[in-house]
Design a protein around this motif. Structure first.
Motif, PDB file in Angstrom:
ATOM      1  N   PHE A 173       0.978  -1.132   0.034  1.00  0.00           N
ATOM      2  CA  PHE A 173       0.018  -0.069  -0.250  1.00  0.00           C
ATOM      3  C   PHE A 173       0.729   1.209   0.132  1.00  0.00           C
ATOM      4  N   HIS A 174       2.137   1.248  -0.073  1.00  0.00           N
ATOM      5  CA  HIS A 174       3.190   2.230   0.036  1.00  0.00           C
ATOM      6  C   HIS A 174       3.799   2.091  -1.393  1.00  0.00           C
ATOM      7  N   GLN A 175       3.277   3.175  -2.277  1.00  0.00           N
ATOM      8  CA  GLN A 175       4.023   3.404  -3.449  1.00  0.00           C
ATOM      9  C   GLN A 175       4.802   4.705  -3.493  1.00  0.00           C
ATOM     10  N   HIS A 176       6.101   4.520  -4.444  1.00  0.00           N
ATOM     11  CA  HIS A 176       6.824   5.935  -4.420  1.00  0.00           C
ATOM     12  C   HIS A 176       6.498   6.333  -5.827  1.00  0.00           C
ATOM     13  N   ARG A 177       5.254   6.933  -5.812  1.00  0.00           N
ATOM     14  CA  ARG A 177       4.537   7.248  -7.278  1.00  0.00           C
ATOM     15  C   ARG A 177       5.181   8.898  -7.551  1.00  0.00           C
ATOM     16  N   SER A 178       5.855   9.377  -6.623  1.00  0.00           N
ATOM     17  CA  SER A 178       6.641  10.737  -7.321  1.00  0.00           C
ATOM     18  C   SER A 178       7.923  10.455  -7.935  1.00  0.00           C
ATOM     19  N   HIS A 179       8.286   9.452  -8.076  1.00  0.00           N
ATOM     20  CA  HIS A 179       9.510   9.055  -8.963  1.00  0.00           C
ATOM     21  C   HIS A 179       8.971   7.919  -9.860  1.00  0.00           C
ATOM     22  N   PRO A 180       8.638   8.214 -10.975  1.00  0.00           N
ATOM     23  CA  PRO A 180       8.276   7.003 -11.963  1.00  0.00           C
ATOM     24  C   PRO A 180       9.793   6.466 -12.506  1.00  0.00           C
ATOM     25  N   PHE A 181      10.007   5.279 -12.768  1.00  0.00           N
ATOM     26  CA  PHE A 181      11.495   4.591 -13.354  1.00  0.00           C
ATOM     27  C   PHE A 181      11.113   4.417 -14.702  1.00  0.00           C
ATOM     28  N   VAL A 182      11.783   4.847 -15.582  1.00  0.00           N
ATOM     29  CA  VAL A 182      11.615   4.516 -17.254  1.00  0.00           C
ATOM     30  C   VAL A 182      12.543   3.207 -17.597  1.00  0.00           C
ATOM     31  N   VAL A 183      11.810   2.289 -18.199  1.00  0.00           N
ATOM     32  CA  VAL A 183      12.664   1.238 -18.683  1.00  0.00           C
ATOM     33  C   VAL A 183      13.696   1.483 -19.814  1.00  0.00           C
ATOM     34  N   SER A 184      15.040   1.283 -19.413  1.00  0.00           N
ATOM     35  CA  SER A 184      15.982   1.708 -20.275  1.00  0.00           C
ATOM     36  C   SER A 184      16.624   0.342 -21.058  1.00  0.00           C
ATOM     37  N   GLY A 185      16.216  -0.777 -20.483  1.00  0.00           N
ATOM     38  CA  GLY A 185      16.885  -2.046 -21.136  1.00  0.00           C
ATOM     39  C   GLY A 185      16.191  -3.136 -20.330  1.00  0.00           C
ATOM     40  N   ILE A 186      16.355  -4.274 -21.343  1.00  0.00           N
ATOM     41  CA  ILE A 186      15.751  -5.636 -20.928  1.00  0.00           C
ATOM     42  C   ILE A 186      16.850  -6.679 -21.369  1.00  0.00           C
ATOM     43  N   LEU A 187      17.230  -7.417 -20.106  1.00  0.00           N
ATOM     44  CA  LEU A 187      18.115  -8.393 -20.221  1.00  0.00           C
ATOM     45  C   LEU A 187      17.640  -9.554 -20.899  1.00  0.00           C
ATOM     46  N   ALA A 188      18.811 -10.280 -21.563  1.00  0.00           N
ATOM     47  CA  ALA A 188      18.370 -11.432 -22.210  1.00  0.00           C
ATOM     48  C   ALA A 188      18.365 -12.778 -21.144  1.00  0.00           C
ATOM     49  N   LYS A 189      17.489 -13.739 -21.280  1.00  0.00           N
ATOM     50  CA  LYS A 189      17.151 -14.790 -20.644  1.00  0.00           C
ATOM     51  C   LYS A 189      18.550 -15.360 -19.903  1.00  0.00           C
ATOM     52  N   THR A 190      18.488 -15.831 -18.762  1.00  0.00           N
ATOM     53  CA  THR A 190      19.677 -16.396 -18.268  1.00  0.00           C
ATOM     54  C   THR A 190      19.381 -17.746 -17.536  1.00  0.00           C
ATOM     55  N   GLY A 191      17.988 -17.836 -17.171  1.00  0.00           N
ATOM     56  CA  GLY A 191      17.591 -19.099 -16.444  1.00  0.00           C
ATOM     57  C   GLY A 191      18.014 -19.104 -15.068  1.00  0.00           C
ATOM     58  N   THR A 192      18.371 -17.918 -14.481  1.00  0.00           N
ATOM     59  CA  THR A 192      18.641 -17.667 -12.958  1.00  0.00           C
ATOM     60  C   THR A 192      17.542 -16.586 -12.205  1.00  0.00           C
ATOM     61  N   PRO A 193      17.658 -16.621 -11.183  1.00  0.00           N
ATOM     62  CA  PRO A 193      16.872 -15.229 -10.299  1.00  0.00           C
ATOM     63  C   PRO A 193      17.073 -14.017 -11.073  1.00  0.00           C
ATOM     64  N   VAL A 194      18.260 -13.848 -11.731  1.00  0.00           N
ATOM     65  CA  VAL A 194      18.702 -12.345 -12.585  1.00  0.00           C
ATOM     66  C   VAL A 194      17.281 -11.962 -13.343  1.00  0.00           C
ATOM     67  N   ASP A 195      16.606 -13.131 -14.077  1.00  0.00           N
ATOM     68  CA  ASP A 195      15.626 -12.894 -15.060  1.00  0.00           C
ATOM     69  C   ASP A 195      14.388 -12.419 -14.078  1.00  0.00           C
ATOM     70  N   GLN A 196      14.235 -12.772 -12.885  1.00  0.00           N
ATOM     71  CA  GLN A 196      12.948 -12.393 -11.954  1.00  0.00           C
ATOM     72  C   GLN A 196      13.132 -11.012 -11.284  1.00  0.00           C
ATOM     73  N   ALA A 197      13.762 -10.076 -11.733  1.00  0.00           N
ATOM     74  CA  ALA A 197      13.914  -8.957 -10.878  1.00  0.00           C
ATOM     75  C   ALA A 197      13.758  -7.753 -11.848  1.00  0.00           C
ATOM     76  N   ILE A 198      13.859  -6.557 -11.201  1.00  0.00           N
ATOM     77  CA  ILE A 198      13.919  -5.073 -11.852  1.00  0.00           C
ATOM     78  C   ILE A 198      14.931  -4.439 -11.210  1.00  0.00           C
ATOM     79  N   TYR A 199      15.798  -3.952 -12.159  1.00  0.00           N
ATOM     80  CA  TYR A 199      17.091  -3.185 -11.662  1.00  0.00           C
ATOM     81  C   TYR A 199      16.861  -1.741 -11.710  1.00  0.00           C
ATOM     82  N   VAL A 200      17.098  -0.900 -10.491  1.00  0.00           N
ATOM     83  CA  VAL A 200      17.113   0.541 -10.587  1.00  0.00           C
ATOM     84  C   VAL A 200      18.200   1.151 -10.210  1.00  0.00           C
ATOM     85  N   THR A 201      18.479   2.152 -10.383  1.00  0.00           N
ATOM     86  CA  THR A 201      19.572   2.896  -9.655  1.00  0.00           C
ATOM     87  C   THR A 201      19.894   3.214  -8.109  1.00  0.00           C
ATOM     88  N   LEU A 202      20.683   3.098  -7.618  1.00  0.00           N
ATOM     89  CA  LEU A 202      20.868   3.407  -6.165  1.00  0.00           C
ATOM     90  C   LEU A 202      20.260   4.647  -6.000  1.00  0.00           C
TER      91      LEU A 202
END
Lengths: 443, 246
Positions: A173-202
């Motif tokens: 119920f807590h969304q950080h709606r003031s800061h939308p993130f824009v998709v800059s890239g999509i990784l190729a499939k690895t068959g590992t948990p890497v595929d199951q996440a979204i990566y954003v800048t620190l």
């Protein structure tokens, strides 16, 4: 001819044979599932991370740190200050460092705050680097990169925007709606948990957390919102420093953040010399300004296998016992049929079948039932794996395949057939003895 | 001449003093048999021969060792002592596998009822006999058709399960199975016990015409069937132990 007689005999007793077959299918399916999942989970875990020499994080169990940072399982325990990360970066043994900030989600998918070094240095499987399916790494503070499965599940593509939700629950119920993130890239499939996440800048993650929480919406943002976000992000392009330009030349990415976060969850470290891993681990664990824990991923995995070993053995024993019960059922069925088959054995003897042929006939029947049971069990397991593939990868980050032509499957089938042959000796020898004394009519 | 040789047995089956008769299909000398779980002797035959080509009827009440005697001749049982020669070969000293092979190739057997494996088709029942004799080749199917014609069985029965046939049909199929390997010896044990009078006559006619080139040993407690045979014997005259069994 023996095969034909055996098959016809089994069809003739199809009621009891079907029940025996069912119990064999269940037991072999269990045995196959345990063995397949055991091996594939091990393989899946082992191939998830490669080339990471140390992982440093807040003091917790080494398994907890490994599971939360690499496999995205469980909750991360606390964080480490950015100052400590910088100290690690200055260590001459450290070749590269990937900071990770965990704890947010988007539509139930875990969000990982990191830097472009993640895409540059992180390796999986047999030292395979991450590759791009579309786009590129972070090109502005509110850029997001999607793992292959996350992109497929969300249906997002380059330029789409997303909001982060606070916490790891599937519904927040807590969304950080003031800061939308824009998709800059999509990784190729690895068959590992890497595929199951979204990566954003620190930095983006830090700013999103610093802002107030205005909304409860879980919807995909509208085009107008996306546009506003993109425009907002564009303003940050002009603030990039010299270091960012240098990185841009190396990576082809135009932006690199200069603002540092206050803290991160953990840091993955690659060393110049792996021999120094133990020494650096000791140094990190003794680090005075802040309590830190450094783990060697291989050692932590070994601890995990040790923990899982007992559970695996228990499962194997249970499956084995169920198989024994099924085979005893098969033996009982064959023994029970002996009385009604006295005449049949007498007929076979009179037309020239020796006691050895009778013995082989009974064994052939048992082996046929077991072989059919194994084949059907393989089919059932394939179907179950196919159906559970997505669930296991999304919920537990376990990547299992339904491929049956693997050593564990062949081993299980060989063991089942050998056990059947051995067990079937009981009714077969009874039939053999009966055949020795059977004549034209039964006495 | 031994006392035990029946007065009804053909002269050529009897032992000439000091000479082995060259035409014996079956020859028993001092044969005795006891079932392992039973101390009493079931079969005790000092000397008995059946000539090649002879068609012999053996009568006797139930429980006098008739079937046991046939099992010994067929090699499915081993005598406790004595020797059995089949077609000139000492049968009782052979290995079990050799006896099985000789039985499959040279001896046809028809017994009381439930002669066929119920869940196999009629043709598979017959082919099984050819298989165990090592004679299952392309000539078997035409031979089955010949036998069916000879035994007045409709050829469409071939693909039917054996247990769907009438008892009379099953017994005729049993003859076809016994004859498929063209055996020299045919052993028949109470084959008409489940047949009515008319079916019995038909069965006997068909059996004797099919087995006209064989040595036939036919056992039954139904003395009326003796009229179909040129040679007759009683079990009491062959098996000394039969008296004690009655």
């Amino acid at each position: 001819m023996i095969g034909h007689i055996a098959i016809s005999s089994l069809i003739n007793r199809r009621g009891s044979v079907a029940l025996t077959l069912l119990s064999i299918i269940i037991s072999v399916s269990m045995l196959l599932s345990v063995e397949l999942i055991r091996n594939q989970v091990k393989d899946s875990f082992t191939r998830t991370v490669s080339g990471v020499d140390l992982i440093a994080g807040a003091p917790t169990g080494q398994l907890n740190l490994l599971l939360s940072t690499v496999f995205r399982l469980g909750n991360p325990a606390g964080g480490i200050s950015w100052q400590s990360v910088e100290v690690l970066l200055q260590n001459p043994n450290v070749k590269w460092a990937i900071p990770l900030s965990l704890g947010d989600t988007h539509e139930g998918i875990r969000v990982v705050g990191t830097t472009n070094d993640y895409f540059r240095y992180f390796q999986y499987g047999n030292r395979q680097s991450l590759e791009w399916h579309k786009g590129q790494g972070f090109d502005q503070p509110f850029a997001a990169v999607l793992g292959a499965d996350a992109a497929q599940r969300l249906g997002y593509t380059l330029g789409d925007t997303l909001f982060l939700s606070h916490g790891l629950a599937s519904v927040s119920f807590h969304q950080h709606r003031s800061h939308p993130f824009v998709v800059s890239g999509i990784l190729a499939k690895t068959g590992t948990p890497v595929d199951q996440a979204i990566y954003v800048t620190l930095q983006g993650l830090e700013q999103a957390h610093d802002a107030p929480v205005p909304s409860l919406s879980m919807r995909k943002p509208s085009d107008s919102q996306a546009k506003t976000a993109a425009e907002h992000d564009h303003e940050h392009h002009d603030d990039d420093g010299d270091r960012a330009h240098a990185e841009a030349e190396a990576t082809g990415i135009e932006w690199e953040p200069e603002a540092s976060p206050k803290q991160v969850t953990a840091v993955m470290l690659g060393l110049n010399n792996r021999v120094a891993a133990l020494q650096l681990q000791h140094q990190i664990n003794q680090y005075q300004p802040e309590a830190l824990l450094a783990i060697l991923p291989g050692v932590a995995l070994a601890e995990l296998w040790q923990l899982m070993g007992n559970f695996e053995r228990l499962l194997l024993v249970i499956s084995g016992l169920i198989l024994v019960a099924s085979l005893l059922g098969l033996v009982t069925m064959l023994l029970a049929s002996m009385r009604e088959r006295r005449q049949e054995i007498a007929i076979l003897r009179t037309i020239g079948a020796g006691p050895g042929v009778i013995l082989w006939l009974i064994q052939a029947e048992a082996l046929l039932v077991s072989a059919l049971g194994c084949m059907l069990a393989m089919l059932v397991v394939t179907l179950m794996m196919k159906l559970g593939e997505d669930f296991l990868s999304q919920e537990y980050g376990l990547f299992v395949t339904a491929s049956l032509f693997q050593t564990p499957v062949l081993s299980v089938v060989t063991i089942v057939m050998a056990a059947t042959w051995l067990c079937s000796l009981i009714p077969a020898l009874a039939a053999y003895r009966q055949a020795l004394h059977s004549g034209l009519t039964q006495r | 001449m031994p006392d035990s040789v029946s007065e009804y047995t053909s002269p050529i089956t009897q032992k000439a003093e000091g000479h082995e008769l060259p035409h014996s299909a079956i020859e028993l000398s001092d044969v005795s048999f006891q079932y392992p779980a039973d101390s009493s002797t079931v079969v005790d035959v000092p000397c008995w021969r059946v000539a090649k080509g002879q068609q012999l009827f053996i009568d006797g009440p139930s429980g006098t060792g008739k079937s046991t005697l046939l099992n010994l001749i067929a090699g499915t049982l081993q005598p406790s002592s004595g020797t059995i020669r089949i077609l000139g070969q000492e049968f009782s000293s052979l290995s079990s596998a050799r006896r099985d092979r000789i039985r499959a190739r040279h001896i046809g057997v028809v017994f009381q009822q439930f002669n066929l494996i119920p869940y196999l088709s009629v043709s598979k029942n017959i082919e099984a006999a050819a298989h165990f004799a090592g004679k299952l080749d392309s000539s078997v199917k035409p031979h089955i058709l010949e036998l069916f014609e000879q035994l007045r069985l409709p050829s469409k029965l071939q693909n039917q399960r054996a247990d769907t046939l009438s008892v009379g049909q099953q017994q005729r199929v049993a003859i076809a199975r016994a004859m498929i390997n063209r055996p020299e010896i045919l052993i028949v044990d109470e084959p008409t016990s489940a047949l009515d009078a008319a079916a019995k006559d038909t069965f006997m006619q068909l059996l004797l015409s099919s087995a006209r080139d064989c040595t036939l040993v036919f056992v039954s407690h139904d003395i009326a069937l003796a009229e179909y045979f040129s040679h007759r014997s009683s079990i009491q005259s062959i098996n000394r132990a039969s008296e004690g069994l009655m």
